[in-house]
Design an enzyme around this catalytic site. Structure first.
Site, short mmCIF file in Angstrom:
data_model
loop_
_atom_site.label_atom_id
_atom_site.label_comp_id
_atom_site.label_asym_id
_atom_site.label_seq_id
_atom_site.Cartn_x
_atom_site.Cartn_y
_atom_site.Cartn_z
N GLU A 45 -22.51 -17.16 9.18
CA GLU A 45 -21.98 -18.51 9.00
C GLU A 45 -22.89 -19.34 8.14
O GLU A 45 -23.21 -20.56 8.19
CB GLU A 45 -22.07 -19.23 10.38
CG GLU A 45 -20.99 -18.82 11.51
CD GLU A 45 -20.98 -19.31 12.92
OE1 GLU A 45 -21.57 -20.29 13.05
OE2 GLU A 45 -19.90 -19.08 13.41
N GLU A 98 -15.86 -12.85 15.50
CA GLU A 98 -16.14 -13.52 16.92
C GLU A 98 -15.00 -14.48 17.11
O GLU A 98 -14.05 -15.11 16.60
CB GLU A 98 -17.22 -14.72 16.79
CG GLU A 98 -18.69 -14.09 16.58
CD GLU A 98 -19.54 -15.26 16.58
OE1 GLU A 98 -19.57 -16.41 16.91
OE2 GLU A 98 -20.72 -14.90 16.12
#
Length: 370
Positions: A128, A273
């Site tokens: 991220e 995820e």
């Protein structure tokens, strides 16, 4: 006919039924192979690595995401046949980008020393990292780090076995509605275009963290709970010829559309995820989490309107982790730290949530009666 009828005994019927159960089980296991689970370690009461890997194996979880090259976990994974997405943490990205010697050392110590006993499938360089979040200071180092790791993997003779990528989140998407109009943010295009070019050239997938929960909880007036949980009875979004009944597909397909607009039509996606918390904030309940996870496991076999077919997906996370913050982050686990399942999920059975003792006891009864 009389001979055939003569052999149609209760014992033969039981054998036939047992065979069908075993065949069905093997089919279900194969169908669930698109699912993995993220192994986070931010808890002070978690099982040791060996116990964790045994839990993966006993639950037929064939894929695992590891956020950093923890050698205890890698040792425990030896010989397990579990496919691994191995993380290179954000804290190492700048160092790896600074020179090939650092990338070679990292690959030797964390990959080659464990290969082939550990089935590493991906290296996820960073998690991220984005120019629009608190990780913006790393953006200029990410693609160079990916390139260096890619070269080091090739030099190690593993270029045909391990793909190098990075894991991104949905904050990079500027427009997601309708899904066919998905595009990356203008202020992130310079960053994304470099990643997409690398992935296209190396034939690696983009790793994307997709959480319908956060979209729903941040905008419950516009996004319905059924649409977020895969339970909407009707089409919610009509996008040309494509129909969307769940938010997960809409989010995923918006990223596919954004990739195409950035020259990455050939780049695949792995959902690195996805999950739903069972407590800690609005919409975070046990029932919602169980429903989402059950339906996600089933849906991953089917694909999205834009890209039918199995979606390689990693559920976040294996355990509730009590050292995470905010409170919500403590409650994403499939299991409690004592290894007890929160939802009785078994990845070897179609539909995801079930009581594993049911089939075990039924099979044992059949065998005992033969």
């Amino acid at each position: 006919m009389s001979t055939s009828h003569k052999h149609n005994t209760p014992q033969m019927a039981a054998i036939t039924l047992l065979g069908l159960l075993l065949v069905a089980s093997s089919i279900d296991i194969a169908g669930a192979q698109s699912i993995g689970v993220c192994y986070g370690m931010l808890g002070n009461n978690l099982p040791n690595h060996w116990e964790v890997i045994q839990l993966y194996k006993s639950r037929n979880i064939g894929r695992l995401r590891l956020y950093d090259p923890n050698h205890g976990a890698l040792q425990a994974l030896k010989g397990s046949n579990i496919e691994v997405m191995l993380g290179l943490p954000n804290s190492d990205v700048k160092h790896i980008a600074s020179g090939m010697e650092h990338a070679r050392w990292w690959v030797q110590k964390n990959v080659k020393d464990f290969w082939p006993d550990v089935k590493i499938k991906y290296i996820a360089v960073g998690n991220e990292i984005s120019p629009v979040t608190g990780t913006s200071y790393l953006t200029s180092f990410l693609t160079p780090a990916m390139v260096n790791i890619y070269k080091a993997i090739g030099e190690a003779g593993l270029g045909n076995n391990i793909k190098v990528s990075t894991s991104v989140d949905m904050t990079l998407i500027g427009n997601s509605y309708p899904p066919s109009q998905g595009s990356f943010r203008n202020d992130a295009r310079w960053f994304v275009d470099a990643i997409v070019g690398f992935l296209r050239d190396t034939r690696a997938p983009l790793l994307v963290n997709i959480y319908p929960y956060f979209s729903y909880s941040g905008n419950p007036g516009q996004i319905s709970l059924p649409y977020s949980l895969f339970t909407a009875p009707n089409v919610v979004v009509q996008d040309g010829s494509r129909q969307y009944r769940n938010l997960f597909d809409a989010m995923l397909d918006s990223v596919y559309a954004a990739l195409e607009r950035s020259g990455g039509a050939s780049v695949g996606i792995v959902v690195s995820e996805s999950g739903w918390p069972s407590a800690g904030a609005f919409g975070a309940t046990y029932d919602n989490a169980a429903t989402y996870l059950r339906n996600l496991i089933q849906h991953a076999k089917e694909g999205s309107p834009r890209k039918p077919g199995p979606i390689e997906t990693y559920i976040f996370a294996m355990f509730d982790e009590n050292n995470k913050n905010p409170e919500l982050e403590k409650h994403f686990g499939l299991f409690s730290p004592n290894k007890q399942p929160k939802y009785n999920i078994n990845f070897g059975v179609s539909g995801g949530v079930w009581d594993s003792s049911v089939e075990t006891n039924a099979t044992a009864s059949l065998v005992s009666e033969m």
